[in-house]
Design a protein around this motif. Structure first.
Motif, PDB file in Angstrom:
ATOM      1  N   ASN A  74     -32.448  13.794  -6.653  1.00  0.00           N
ATOM      2  CA  ASN A  74     -32.469  12.908  -7.823  1.00  0.00           C
ATOM      3  C   ASN A  74     -31.101  12.822  -8.500  1.00  0.00           C
ATOM      4  OD1 ASN A  74     -35.184  12.412  -7.475  1.00  0.00           O
ATOM      5  ND2 ASN A  74     -35.826  13.936  -8.972  1.00  0.00           N
ATOM      6  N   VAL A  75     -30.204  13.743  -8.149  1.00  0.00           N
ATOM      7  CA  VAL A  75     -28.877  13.782  -8.779  1.00  0.00           C
ATOM      8  C   VAL A  75     -27.943  12.863  -7.996  1.00  0.00           C
ATOM      9  CG1 VAL A  75     -26.952  15.232  -9.510  1.00  0.00           C
ATOM     10  CG2 VAL A  75     -29.281  16.153  -9.554  1.00  0.00           C
ATOM     11  N   THR A  76     -27.815  11.649  -8.505  1.00  0.00           N
ATOM     12  CA  THR A  76     -26.891  10.678  -7.928  1.00  0.00           C
ATOM     13  C   THR A  76     -25.908  10.268  -9.013  1.00  0.00           C
ATOM     14  OG1 THR A  76     -28.232   8.767  -8.569  1.00  0.00           O
ATOM     15  CG2 THR A  76     -28.711   9.775  -6.404  1.00  0.00           C
ATOM     16  N   LEU A  77     -24.798   9.685  -8.618  1.00  0.00           N
ATOM     17  CA  LEU A  77     -23.793   9.290  -9.610  1.00  0.00           C
ATOM     18  C   LEU A  77     -24.351   8.320 -10.639  1.00  0.00           C
ATOM     19  CD1 LEU A  77     -20.579   8.987  -7.423  1.00  0.00           C
ATOM     20  CD2 LEU A  77     -21.087  10.719  -9.148  1.00  0.00           C
ATOM     21  N   ASN A  78     -25.272   7.467 -10.235  1.00  0.00           N
ATOM     22  CA  ASN A  78     -25.813   6.453 -11.147  1.00  0.00           C
ATOM     23  C   ASN A  78     -26.993   6.948 -11.966  1.00  0.00           C
ATOM     24  OD1 ASN A  78     -23.942   4.506 -10.334  1.00  0.00           O
ATOM     25  ND2 ASN A  78     -25.201   3.947  -8.587  1.00  0.00           N
ATOM     26  N   ALA A  79     -27.477   8.154 -11.702  1.00  0.00           N
ATOM     27  CA  ALA A  79     -28.658   8.667 -12.404  1.00  0.00           C
ATOM     28  C   ALA A  79     -28.374   8.871 -13.885  1.00  0.00           C
ATOM     29  CB  ALA A  79     -29.120   9.969 -11.767  1.00  0.00           C
ATOM     30  N   SER A  80     -29.275   8.373 -14.710  1.00  0.00           N
ATOM     31  CA  SER A  80     -29.180   8.564 -16.156  1.00  0.00           C
ATOM     32  C   SER A  80     -29.630   9.985 -16.494  1.00  0.00           C
ATOM     33  CB  SER A  80     -30.074   7.562 -16.872  1.00  0.00           C
ATOM     34  OG  SER A  80     -30.226   7.927 -18.225  1.00  0.00           O
ATOM     35  N   LEU A  81     -28.807  10.692 -17.257  1.00  0.00           N
ATOM     36  CA  LEU A  81     -29.145  12.062 -17.624  1.00  0.00           C
ATOM     37  C   LEU A  81     -30.435  12.121 -18.429  1.00  0.00           C
ATOM     38  CD1 LEU A  81     -25.630  13.327 -18.747  1.00  0.00           C
ATOM     39  CD2 LEU A  81     -26.779  13.802 -16.586  1.00  0.00           C
ATOM     40  N   TYR A  82     -30.613  11.166 -19.304  1.00  0.00           N
ATOM     41  CA  TYR A  82     -31.732  11.224 -20.233  1.00  0.00           C
ATOM     42  C   TYR A  82     -32.975  10.516 -19.715  1.00  0.00           C
ATOM     43  CZ  TYR A  82     -27.818  12.780 -22.975  1.00  0.00           C
ATOM     44  OH  TYR A  82     -26.705  13.465 -23.397  1.00  0.00           O
ATOM     45  N   ASP A  83     -32.814   9.371 -19.080  1.00  0.00           N
ATOM     46  CA  ASP A  83     -33.978   8.614 -18.617  1.00  0.00           C
ATOM     47  C   ASP A  83     -34.493   9.099 -17.264  1.00  0.00           C
ATOM     48  OD1 ASP A  83     -33.861   7.046 -20.904  1.00  0.00           O
ATOM     49  OD2 ASP A  83     -32.527   5.596 -19.957  1.00  0.00           O
ATOM     50  N   GLU A  84     -33.598   9.240 -16.296  1.00  0.00           N
ATOM     51  CA  GLU A  84     -34.021   9.589 -14.946  1.00  0.00           C
ATOM     52  C   GLU A  84     -34.123  11.087 -14.710  1.00  0.00           C
ATOM     53  OE1 GLU A  84     -32.101   7.122 -11.839  1.00  0.00           O
ATOM     54  OE2 GLU A  84     -31.243   6.058 -13.560  1.00  0.00           O
ATOM     55  N   LEU A  85     -33.233  11.869 -15.329  1.00  0.00           N
ATOM     56  CA  LEU A  85     -33.237  13.313 -15.093  1.00  0.00           C
ATOM     57  C   LEU A  85     -33.949  14.082 -16.205  1.00  0.00           C
ATOM     58  CD1 LEU A  85     -29.644  13.808 -13.646  1.00  0.00           C
ATOM     59  CD2 LEU A  85     -31.775  13.271 -12.444  1.00  0.00           C
ATOM     60  N   ASP A  86     -34.416  13.359 -17.216  1.00  0.00           N
ATOM     61  CA  ASP A  86     -35.215  13.934 -18.304  1.00  0.00           C
ATOM     62  C   ASP A  86     -34.532  15.053 -19.088  1.00  0.00           C
ATOM     63  OD1 ASP A  86     -37.396  12.269 -18.202  1.00  0.00           O
ATOM     64  OD2 ASP A  86     -38.448  13.476 -16.711  1.00  0.00           O
ATOM     65  N   LEU A  87     -33.216  14.968 -19.237  1.00  0.00           N
ATOM     66  CA  LEU A  87     -32.537  15.932 -20.099  1.00  0.00           C
ATOM     67  C   LEU A  87     -32.699  15.479 -21.547  1.00  0.00           C
ATOM     68  CD1 LEU A  87     -29.154  16.637 -18.266  1.00  0.00           C
ATOM     69  CD2 LEU A  87     -31.298  17.882 -18.097  1.00  0.00           C
ATOM     70  N   ASP A  88     -32.753  16.442 -22.447  1.00  0.00           N
ATOM     71  CA  ASP A  88     -32.777  16.090 -23.867  1.00  0.00           C
ATOM     72  C   ASP A  88     -31.488  16.607 -24.504  1.00  0.00           C
ATOM     73  OD1 ASP A  88     -33.116  18.852 -24.341  1.00  0.00           O
ATOM     74  OD2 ASP A  88     -35.284  18.660 -24.560  1.00  0.00           O
ATOM     75  N   SER A  89     -31.366  16.459 -25.805  1.00  0.00           N
ATOM     76  CA  SER A  89     -30.112  16.828 -26.466  1.00  0.00           C
ATOM     77  C   SER A  89     -29.821  18.323 -26.352  1.00  0.00           C
ATOM     78  CB  SER A  89     -30.136  16.391 -27.932  1.00  0.00           C
ATOM     79  OG  SER A  89     -31.227  16.981 -28.602  1.00  0.00           O
ATOM     80  N   ILE A  90     -30.834  19.145 -26.369  1.00  0.00           N
ATOM     81  CA  ILE A  90     -30.625  20.592 -26.227  1.00  0.00           C
ATOM     82  C   ILE A  90     -30.163  20.914 -24.807  1.00  0.00           C
ATOM     83  CG2 ILE A  90     -31.779  22.839 -26.236  1.00  0.00           C
ATOM     84  CD1 ILE A  90     -33.312  21.823 -28.683  1.00  0.00           C
ATOM     85  N   ASP A  91     -30.753  20.229 -23.816  1.00  0.00           N
ATOM     86  CA  ASP A  91     -30.302  20.403 -22.428  1.00  0.00           C
ATOM     87  C   ASP A  91     -28.837  20.004 -22.295  1.00  0.00           C
ATOM     88  OD1 ASP A  91     -32.851  21.222 -21.575  1.00  0.00           O
ATOM     89  OD2 ASP A  91     -33.444  19.176 -21.041  1.00  0.00           O
ATOM     90  N   ALA A  92     -28.453  18.932 -22.974  1.00  0.00           N
ATOM     91  CA  ALA A  92     -27.066  18.456 -22.901  1.00  0.00           C
ATOM     92  C   ALA A  92     -26.109  19.511 -23.450  1.00  0.00           C
ATOM     93  CB  ALA A  92     -26.914  17.135 -23.654  1.00  0.00           C
ATOM     94  N   VAL A  93     -26.491  20.164 -24.548  1.00  0.00           N
ATOM     95  CA  VAL A  93     -25.665  21.230 -25.114  1.00  0.00           C
ATOM     96  C   VAL A  93     -25.569  22.390 -24.119  1.00  0.00           C
ATOM     97  CG1 VAL A  93     -25.531  22.972 -26.950  1.00  0.00           C
ATOM     98  CG2 VAL A  93     -26.121  20.610 -27.510  1.00  0.00           C
ATOM     99  N   ASP A  94     -26.698  22.761 -23.522  1.00  0.00           N
ATOM    100  CA  ASP A  94     -26.701  23.835 -22.522  1.00  0.00           C
ATOM    101  C   ASP A  94     -25.813  23.486 -21.333  1.00  0.00           C
ATOM    102  OD1 ASP A  94     -28.464  25.289 -24.081  1.00  0.00           O
ATOM    103  OD2 ASP A  94     -30.248  24.709 -22.935  1.00  0.00           O
ATOM    104  N   LEU A  95     -25.842  22.223 -20.923  1.00  0.00           N
ATOM    105  CA  LEU A  95     -25.017  21.769 -19.809  1.00  0.00           C
ATOM    106  C   LEU A  95     -23.532  21.889 -20.164  1.00  0.00           C
ATOM    107  CD1 LEU A  95     -24.710  20.491 -17.017  1.00  0.00           C
ATOM    108  CD2 LEU A  95     -24.997  18.245 -18.109  1.00  0.00           C
TER     109      LEU A  95
END
Length: 82
Positions: free
Chosen positions: A25-46
């Motif tokens: 599922n990790v492709t260059l065009n994949a949306s972090l929030y819509d397709e990979l289901d990350l939220d704001s806390i996940d983004a901080v962890d990343l």
């Protein structure tokens, strides 16, 4: 991480290991929030994980505009190659 391919490989490993995202599922065009289901806390962890790996401080403002895997790769590329 010396080039885009290595950055993508490292990012994919983080997303699979830390966030339980399927590697295919990790492709260059994949949306972090819509397709990979990350939220704001996940983004901080990343961001924290990427800072640990690169040894560089990541400006939070840089990541406010990040929406896709490609955006993350480009941001990290600018950081580590600069």
């Amino acid at each position: 991480m010396k080039n885009r391919e290595q950055i993508l490989e490292t990012l994919t490993k983080i997303l699979v290991d830390e966030f339980e995202i399927e590697a295919n599922n990790v492709t260059l065009n994949a949306s972090l929030y819509d397709e990979l289901d990350l939220d704001s806390i996940d983004a901080v962890d990343l961001v924290i994980k990427l800072q640990q790996i690169t040894g560089k401080k990541i400006n939070p403002d840089t990541f406010k505009s990040v929406r896709t895997v490609d955006d993350v790769v480009s941001a990290i590329e600018a950081l580590v190659i600069a």
